[in-house]
Every structure is written in structure tokens, then in C-alpha cells.
Design a protein around this motif. Structure first.
Motif, PDB file in Angstrom:
ATOM      1  N   LEU A   1       0.812  -1.219   0.000  1.00 39.04           N
ATOM      2  CA  LEU A   1       0.000   0.000   0.000  1.00 39.04           C
ATOM      3  C   LEU A   1       0.844   1.267   0.000  1.00 39.04           C
ATOM      4  CD1 LEU A   1      -2.837   1.122  -0.067  1.00 39.04           C
ATOM      5  CD2 LEU A   1      -2.918   0.945   2.430  1.00 39.04           C
ATOM      6  N   LEU A   2       1.932   1.298   0.744  1.00 38.58           N
ATOM      7  CA  LEU A   2       2.777   2.498   0.765  1.00 38.58           C
ATOM      8  C   LEU A   2       3.305   2.803  -0.633  1.00 38.58           C
ATOM      9  CD1 LEU A   2       4.200   4.826   2.140  1.00 38.58           C
ATOM     10  CD2 LEU A   2       6.035   3.243   2.786  1.00 38.58           C
ATOM     11  N   ARG A   3       3.773   1.797  -1.348  1.00 34.76           N
ATOM     12  CA  ARG A   3       4.274   2.013  -2.716  1.00 34.76           C
ATOM     13  C   ARG A   3       3.165   2.501  -3.634  1.00 34.76           C
ATOM     14  NH1 ARG A   3       7.730  -3.291  -3.240  1.00 34.76           N
ATOM     15  NH2 ARG A   3       9.561  -2.631  -2.111  1.00 34.76           N
ATOM     16  N   LYS A   4       1.986   1.941  -3.465  1.00 37.99           N
ATOM     17  CA  LYS A   4       0.855   2.366  -4.297  1.00 37.99           C
ATOM     18  C   LYS A   4       0.476   3.814  -3.993  1.00 37.99           C
ATOM     19  CE  LYS A   4      -0.958  -2.285  -4.687  1.00 37.99           C
ATOM     20  NZ  LYS A   4      -1.978  -3.210  -4.197  1.00 37.99           N
ATOM     21  N   ARG A   5       0.540   4.210  -2.720  1.00 40.53           N
ATOM     22  CA  ARG A   5       0.245   5.603  -2.361  1.00 40.53           C
ATOM     23  C   ARG A   5       1.321   6.538  -2.886  1.00 40.53           C
ATOM     24  NH1 ARG A   5      -1.913   4.350   3.743  1.00 40.53           N
ATOM     25  NH2 ARG A   5      -4.082   3.990   3.161  1.00 40.53           N
ATOM     26  N   GLU A   6       2.584   6.110  -2.810  1.00 35.44           N
ATOM     27  CA  GLU A   6       3.666   6.927  -3.366  1.00 35.44           C
ATOM     28  C   GLU A   6       3.443   7.148  -4.861  1.00 35.44           C
ATOM     29  OE1 GLU A   6       7.008   4.521  -2.252  1.00 35.44           O
ATOM     30  OE2 GLU A   6       7.303   5.592  -0.361  1.00 35.44           O
ATOM     31  N   ALA A   7       3.082   6.080  -5.561  1.00 33.90           N
ATOM     32  CA  ALA A   7       2.818   6.193  -7.000  1.00 33.90           C
ATOM     33  C   ALA A   7       1.595   7.066  -7.252  1.00 33.90           C
ATOM     34  CB  ALA A   7       2.617   4.806  -7.606  1.00 33.90           C
ATOM     35  N   ALA A   8       0.573   6.922  -6.418  1.00 37.20           N
ATOM     36  CA  ALA A   8      -0.665   7.695  -6.597  1.00 37.20           C
ATOM     37  C   ALA A   8      -0.417   9.189  -6.388  1.00 37.20           C
ATOM     38  CB  ALA A   8      -1.746   7.193  -5.639  1.00 37.20           C
ATOM     39  N   ILE A   9       0.302   9.564  -5.340  1.00 38.47           N
ATOM     40  CA  ILE A   9       0.511  10.990  -5.065  1.00 38.47           C
ATOM     41  C   ILE A   9       1.404  11.601  -6.149  1.00 38.47           C
ATOM     42  CG2 ILE A   9       2.513  10.865  -3.483  1.00 38.47           C
ATOM     43  CD1 ILE A   9      -0.575  13.066  -2.969  1.00 38.47           C
ATOM     44  N   ALA A  10       2.392  10.848  -6.629  1.00 41.85           N
ATOM     45  CA  ALA A  10       3.249  11.356  -7.703  1.00 41.85           C
ATOM     46  C   ALA A  10       2.453  11.503  -9.003  1.00 41.85           C
ATOM     47  CB  ALA A  10       4.442  10.426  -7.914  1.00 41.85           C
TER      48      ALA A  10
ATOM     49  N   ARG B   1       8.369  18.033  -5.060  1.00 40.50           N
ATOM     50  CA  ARG B   1       8.687  16.799  -4.338  1.00 40.50           C
ATOM     51  C   ARG B   1       7.370  16.184  -3.905  1.00 40.50           C
ATOM     52  NH1 ARG B   1      12.398  20.436  -1.485  1.00 40.50           N
ATOM     53  NH2 ARG B   1      14.448  20.114  -2.362  1.00 40.50           N
ATOM     54  N   THR B   2       7.281  14.879  -3.954  1.00 43.77           N
ATOM     55  CA  THR B   2       6.094  14.194  -3.455  1.00 43.77           C
ATOM     56  C   THR B   2       6.533  13.129  -2.460  1.00 43.77           C
ATOM     57  OG1 THR B   2       6.090  12.568  -5.247  1.00 43.77           O
ATOM     58  CG2 THR B   2       4.781  14.563  -5.588  1.00 43.77           C
ATOM     59  N   PHE B   3       5.709  12.921  -1.453  1.00 42.67           N
ATOM     60  CA  PHE B   3       5.993  11.933  -0.421  1.00 42.67           C
ATOM     61  C   PHE B   3       4.695  11.229  -0.051  1.00 42.67           C
ATOM     62  CE2 PHE B   3       8.539  15.746   0.291  1.00 42.67           C
ATOM     63  CZ  PHE B   3       9.830  15.254   0.366  1.00 42.67           C
TER      64      PHE B   3
END
Length: 179
Positions: A50-59, A117-119
Motif C-alpha cells: 500500500l505504501l508504494r501504491k500511495r507513493e505512486a498515486a501521489i506522484a 517533491r512528493t511523499f
């Protein structure tokens, strides 16, 4: 000798299966910051990856709304339903009002962005941090701001937003202030 005849058939079968699996499965480690592999957010995304998916989503959300300047597409993809808006720049909360306010803002040709920057964090938040220039920025008679947009996720969907905006005057005591 008979196994040598089966090797090309087996190899072809493996390649065919792998190719169809790769195309059909949203492999989390190949969903990059500039990828468009996430079709629509998922409120019930599984916790695994989920963290990777959220990182991809916010970017991806940042790319769509800032680079492509397509507010409607960004909201349709990542904010399909409930949305709580805390920004003082909006007269009320909600998805539709936010779209109404943001479309003229993000499509203004006098605005530009840099230093993006996105996080994303494990606790369900995502962040943009960027420099916003109006009318060419401070150097050209416009204004420059440091902006932080904070989002709360439900699964991979954005459901809440806060922001902090601070004008950059160019005479800050700290030479690396803001960025």
C-alpha cells in the motif's frame, strides 16, 4: 535428446504466461512515479504494497494536476467521491466546489511550478512540496510561494486536503529557506 525438443515449447509457454501476467497484474514495484498504471484509485486497496501504491498515486496525481494541468482528470482518478477540503482558499468543503475553484487556478498560464517533491507515509498521508510562481515569479514582477499540500488517503484514494502557503520574498535570513 527428447528434452531438447521440449525446451523451445516450454520456453514459449513460459514467455506467453509471463507476458499476460505482467500486463494483467499491477506489479507494485513497476508502478513508478511517472507511471499511469493505476487506472482509478481503490478505497479498499489491500495493505500489502500500500505504501508504494500511495507513493505512486501521489506522484501521478501531482503530475496530472501540475504538469498536465488537468484538474478534472486528477479528481476523477484519485478523488472519485468524498473529499474534505480544509484550505482557507475555498469557501466550502467538497469535491465539486474544489474542482470549480482549482480549474481556473491550475489552468492560469501565468502560473508555473518548480522544485516539486512528493511523499507518502505509512500512516495514510501524502504530500506535495513545490515552488509556485505567479507571472514569472519574483524576478519578473510576480510573486513566489513555497507550497505544501497535505492529503489523507483511504486506500489509494485521496479523501482530505490541507495546505500551507508562504510567500518567498528573496531576503530570508536563511539562504536555503523553503527548499
Amino acid at each position: 535428446m527428447r528434452y531438447a525438443l521440449l525446451a523451445p515449447i516450454f520456453l514459449s509457454l513460459v514467455i506467453a504466461v509471463q507476458t499476460s501476467v505482467i500486463k494483467a497484474w499491477p506489479w507494485p514495484w513497476i508502478v513508478g512515479a511517472r507511471s499511469n498504471r493505476i487506472a482509478v484509485c481503490d478505497y479498499n486497496a489491500p495493505k500489502r504494497g500500500l505504501l508504494r501504491k500511495r507513493e505512486a498515486a501521489i506522484a501521478d496525481y501531482a503530475r496530472i494536476i501540475l504538469e498536465q494541468r488537468d484538474v478534472q482528470a486528477a479528481f476523477d482518478k484519485y478523488i472519485p467521491g468524498e473529499y474534505i477540503q480544509h484550505s482557507s482558499f475555498f469557501s466550502r468543503s467538497g469535491r465539486e466546489h474544489s474542482i470549480e475553484v482549482l480549474i481556473p487556478f491550475y489552468t492560469d498560464p501565468g502560473l508555473s511550478w518548480s522544485n516539486l517533491r512528493t511523499f507518502a507515509s505509512g500512516d495514510g498521508n501524502g504530500v506535495f512540496h513545490y515552488k509556485l510562481n505567479t507571472n514569472g515569479g519574483r524576478e519578473k514582477g510576480g510573486e513566489t510561494y513555497a507550497v505544501i499540500d497535505i492529503f489523507r488517503f483511504k486506500g489509494t484514494c485521496i479523501v482530505e486536503h490541507w495546505d500551507a502557503v508562504q510567500q518567498i520574498f528573496g531576503n530570508e535570513t536563511n539562504p536555503i529557506a523553503f527548499f
